[in-house]
Design an enzyme around this catalytic site. Structure first.
Site: not given
Ligand code: DMJ
Length: 630
Positions: A203, A207, A356, A527
């Site tokens: 995270e 971010r 994912d 997404e």
């Molecule tokens: C974000 O922090 C990123 O896109 C991550 O890969 C997946 N989750 C969240 C948004 O849904």
């Protein structure tokens, strides 16, 4: 720079200029343009690059020698491809348009352009509203709680919303927000990096590190030779771009302990900032999510490129090098991996949570490394792993719903030998855009075909991308609010129950999509609009913009909090939708950014020149790859 010149943004830079002024401006622009052409390589998509020898310096003044990859010179000399900047004067609240002030310019525009410009202004207003709420009630906290007018530190206390939102504000040309966020980063962030406790490696990387690096690039930091010329035309507010790089480097110096303290190539999932130490997760026997361990390489790789310090890219790329050698089933992998053994853990296979962005970064690290341009063989294994995985997805996970037929991606919770589950997280919706990006390498489909970069597999993947985008859009339109739930199930039997779980009786797909009570929440996730943006750029089909506009309107209607900010929802299937007291950082970092770009000019941040990290922070495509393990 040429892009900035041709942009609508430049027109608003000097709104009161007369004809003489405009001619003068064009002359200056023309001269600068010639100067740029003189010093930079030709910026054509998928260009082949010469094999020159180079010795140059990076931002820190370290020496970089790279015999194979003279294209670094291109990166150093080419001015930042800043997007057209929408000036603050363009944001006139209450539905007044910019037309009155700029009638002479707007007359030349088609009504279609005007429509989308006005819609884009609406997104900017939404971003301002979100920032205003955050600034008023939670400045410096990780997230805004818009209903209780407070903040919380759900991500370790590094002021995540400030950093996640910054490059969106840069792209939108919101000088005051850029100044506020930039000043906070300059004054406050370093102390936080040195004194805060536990943060999650993934995270914090996607971010904070990603946000800082993107801000560094977009404000001209990685293009030192031309930055003065650029700033003369379009001065970026906020601190010197090197401040962003310094913060990024000092954060990465803490995060890197997750790699160095692990006994294998797989990093520990948590880092204690103040001590610069790392430890495995407290759950799942210390296993890391597969997506978390494999979604660090764009950020650490770009940091290596701009800092000249190889340790960041090397540590992160060791993970992918290692995973290359692990057994997989048709490219698909379990959602956990152990830092203790270096092996995958469990058998659960899915492209939703924990799985994912493994599939996303296989493609994006390959793309950002410039391999589509320079045919860099050292990272071609990533594209092979990606291609294998997409074949695996098509064979094992894609099915068609009943009765109306939506293609969707399900899960294999008990592995290949177990039963198929028709469950799809909203998170899986990234895949539509990713497939389109992989098929076209960021060009339009038409251009990719013309250049011979579009084979039969690309065609198949692009078709799946379009089908999944439709499915994801229908996950929104099947509900009463027009907003998707966190998770849906697809109906696969001939018989189906009459009760409607989404709440929109008019939806053609009301029987295909099933929503369980526990999954009815919406966290303002990006997404689907991310995929609509990529599909619009690559297919040029306007329906993707229309779908994005519908989704944006639903966010406005059901998640806007009057006193400032937007909130998550507890239940998208009923109106009025029950509100949840939290605005996730990615609403500013991703959702609104993708909507803004979807409605805007395709020359802004072109997908053959930029790769968006998984948190939507754009990083320039490198024309060489310093990332692979030597
Ligand atoms: C974000 O922090 C990123 O896109 C991550 O890969 C997946 N989750 C969240 C948004 O849904």
């Amino acid at each position: 720079m040429t892009q900035s010149m041709m942009s609508k943004g430049i027109r608003f830079y000097c709104p009161s200029c007369g004809v003489g002024g405009i001619l003068g401006l064009f002359m200056i622009i023309g001269l600068l343009y010639l100067a740029v052409l003189h010093t930079s390589d030709q910026a054509s998509p998928l260009r082949s690059l010469g094999n020159l020898h180079l010795h140059t310096s990076n931002a820190k003044g370290n020496s970089i020698t790279n015999e194979q990859h003279a294209s670094y010179r291109h990166l150093q000399r080419k001015p930042p491809r800043l997007p057209p900047r929408v000036r603050s004067s363009q944001y006139i609240p209450n539905n007044k348009t910019i037309a009155a002030d700029h009638a002479h310019v707007l007359k030349q525009k088609t009504s279609v352009n005007l429509l989308w410009e006005n819609r884009q202004v609406k997104v900017v207003e939404a971003f301002r509203h979100a920032w205003q709420g955050y600034k008023t009630y939670a400045m410096g906290r990780d997230e805004l709680k818009p209903i209780s007018h407070s903040g919380e530190d759900g991500l370790g206390g590094l002021g995540a919303t400030v950093v996640d939102a910054l490059d969106t504000a840069i792209i939108m040309g919101l000088d005051d927000v850029v100044r506020e966020a930039g000043t906070w980063i300059e004054k406050e962030l370093q102390t936080r990096i040195e004194t805060k406790g536990q943060v999650n490696l993934f995270e914090t990387t996607i971010r904070i590190l990603g946000g800082l690096l993107s801000a560094y690039h977009l404000s001209g930091g990685s293009n030192k030779t031309d930055v003065a010329a650029l700033n003369a035309i379009n001065k970026m507010p906020g601190p010197d771009p090197n401040v962003y790089l310094e913060r990024a480097t000092s954060l990465a110096d803490k995060l890197i302990s997750a790699f160095t303290m692990s006994p294998t190539a797989i990093p520990y999932s948590d880092v204690i900032l103040r001590s610069g130490t790392a430890h495995p997760a407290g759950t799942d026997g210390g296993a890391c999510s597969t997506s978390e361990a494999t979604t660090l390489q764009l950020e650490f790789g770009y940091l290596t490129e701009v800092s000249g310090d190889a340790k960041y890219g090397k540590a992160a790329m060791r993970v992918l090098e290692h995973i290359k050698g692990l057994p997989k089933t048709d490219g698909l992998v379990p959602i956990y991996i152990s830092p203790h053994t270096g092996q995958f853990q469990g058998v659960n296979i899915r492209l939703g949570s924990r799985g994912d962005s493994y599939y996303e970064y296989l493609l994006k690290v390959w793309l950002r490394g410039g391999a589509a341009i320079n045919n860099d063989k050292s990272i071609s294994y990533l594209k092979e792993m990606y291609d294998d995985a997409m074949e695996g997805v098509k064979h094992h996970l894609v099915r068609m719903s009943k009765p109306k037929g939506l293609r969707f991606v399900g899960e294999l919770p008990s592995g290949m030998m177990g039963a198929f589950s028709p469950k799809m997280d909203h998170l899986v919706c990234f895949l539509a855009g990713n497939l389109a990006l992989g098929a076209t390498k960021g060009l339009t489909k038409q251009e990719a075909i013309k250049r011979g970069h579009f084979n039969a597999q690309d065609e198949e993947n692009f078709q799946l991308a379009e089908d999944l985008a439709k499915t994801c859009y229908e996950m929104y339109s099947v509900t009463a609010t027009g907003l998707a739930p966190e998770i849906v199930y697809f109906h696969m039997d001939e018989e189906y129950p009459e009760n409607l779980s989404g709440g929109n009786a008019d939806s053609e797909f009301k029987h295909d999509i099933i929503i369980q009570p526990r999954d009815r929440h919406n966290l303002l996730r990006p997404e689907t609009v991310e995929s609509l943006f990529i599909l619009y750029r690559t297919s040029e089909d306007p329906k993707y913009r229309e779908w994005g506009w519908k989704i944006f309107q639903a966010f406005e209607s059901h998640t806007k909090v009057e006193s400032g900010g937007f909130c998550s929802l507890d239940d998208v299937t009923n109106i009025p939708a029950r509100k949840r007291d939290k605005m996730e950082t990615f609403f500013l970092g991703e959702t609104l950014k993708y909507l803004y770009l979807l409605f805007g000019d395709a020359s802004v941040l072109p997908l053959h020149e930029y790769v968006f990290n998984t948190e939507a922070h754009p990083l320039p495509i490198s024309s060489f790859s310093p990332l692979h393990v030597q």
